[in-house]
Design a protein around this motif. Structure first.
Motif, mmCIF file in Angstrom:
data_model
loop_
_atom_site.group_PDB
_atom_site.id
_atom_site.type_symbol
_atom_site.label_atom_id
_atom_site.label_comp_id
_atom_site.label_asym_id
_atom_site.label_seq_id
_atom_site.Cartn_x
_atom_site.Cartn_y
_atom_site.Cartn_z
ATOM 1 N N GLY A 1 36.959 37.345 43.372
ATOM 2 C CA GLY A 1 36.849 38.789 43.197
ATOM 3 C C GLY A 1 36.730 39.524 44.520
ATOM 4 O O GLY A 1 37.306 40.602 44.705
ATOM 5 N N ASP B 1 41.713 39.192 40.417
ATOM 6 C CA ASP B 1 41.011 37.996 40.878
ATOM 7 C C ASP B 1 41.853 36.726 40.819
ATOM 8 O O ASP B 1 41.329 35.627 41.031
ATOM 9 C CB ASP B 1 39.706 37.784 40.103
ATOM 10 C CG ASP B 1 38.782 38.985 40.170
ATOM 11 O OD1 ASP B 1 38.997 39.873 41.022
ATOM 12 O OD2 ASP B 1 37.855 39.052 39.356
ATOM 13 N N ASP C 1 39.651 30.339 42.309
ATOM 14 C CA ASP C 1 38.216 30.260 42.563
ATOM 15 C C ASP C 1 37.791 28.801 42.503
ATOM 16 O O ASP C 1 38.094 28.099 41.534
ATOM 17 C CB ASP C 1 37.453 31.100 41.536
ATOM 18 C CG ASP C 1 36.045 31.410 41.977
ATOM 19 O OD1 ASP C 1 35.305 30.465 42.312
ATOM 20 O OD2 ASP C 1 35.690 32.597 41.998
#
Length: 161
Positions: free
Chosen positions: A18, A80, A115
């Motif tokens: 993010g 993201d 991520d």
């Protein structure tokens, strides 16, 4: 798949996806992460990139070409996870008049974010020019090197910390 018109580099950066996406989706910060040294700044008041099809203008400089302006159209946007744009020469800038009929466009810059679950994100930046049709412009590509793309990821890592 033809990979002769594509360069991809990856790096794990020290921030969650993010936070990385926030920098990439802010054209006002693109100069900060430019590893090629061509970006001079966003034209006008920078607006966050929020949708495919959105455009933003970037003032540019290369020693061989001088000052010019690119109009970038967002081609990919998944918050993201992914963001990308396709630059094209602003037909109203001085360089466009000098280049005549040359169509400067058809290449893209895309960032894929993964991520890693530990506060870091694997970022893969892909520069590709498979859709370039103008032979004169094609002869000028790639406009950025693998080293310059890697330098952009290093600068992104610094920007998100």
């Amino acid at each position: 798949m033809d990979t002769s018109r594509k360069i991809a580099v990856s790096k794990v950066v020290g921030a969650p996806a993010g936070q990385v996406f926030a920098v990439l989706s802010d054209p006002g910060r693109h100069r900060e992460i430019d590893g090629a040294g061509m970006l001079q700044g966003v034209e006008g008041e920078p607006q966050p990139l929020v949708a495919v099809g959105q455009t933003f203008a970037m003032n540019m400089h290369q020693d061989a070409l001088g000052d010019y302006r690119m109009i970038n159209k967002v081609t990919a946007l998944m918050p993201d996870a992914r963001i990308g744009w396709s630059p094209a020469l602003d037909p109203g800038c001085e360089l466009a008049a000098k280049l005549g009929d040359m169509e400067v466009g058809g290449h893209t810059f895309t960032y894929d974010l993964s991520d890693q679950g530990d506060g870091t994100t694997k970022v893969t930046q892909t520069y590709e020019w498979m859709s370039v049709k103008d032979e004169q412009f094609l002869a000028m590509l790639p406009v950025v090197s693998e080293n310059q793309l890697s330098a952009s990821l290093d600068r992104l890592d610094e920007a998100v910390r």
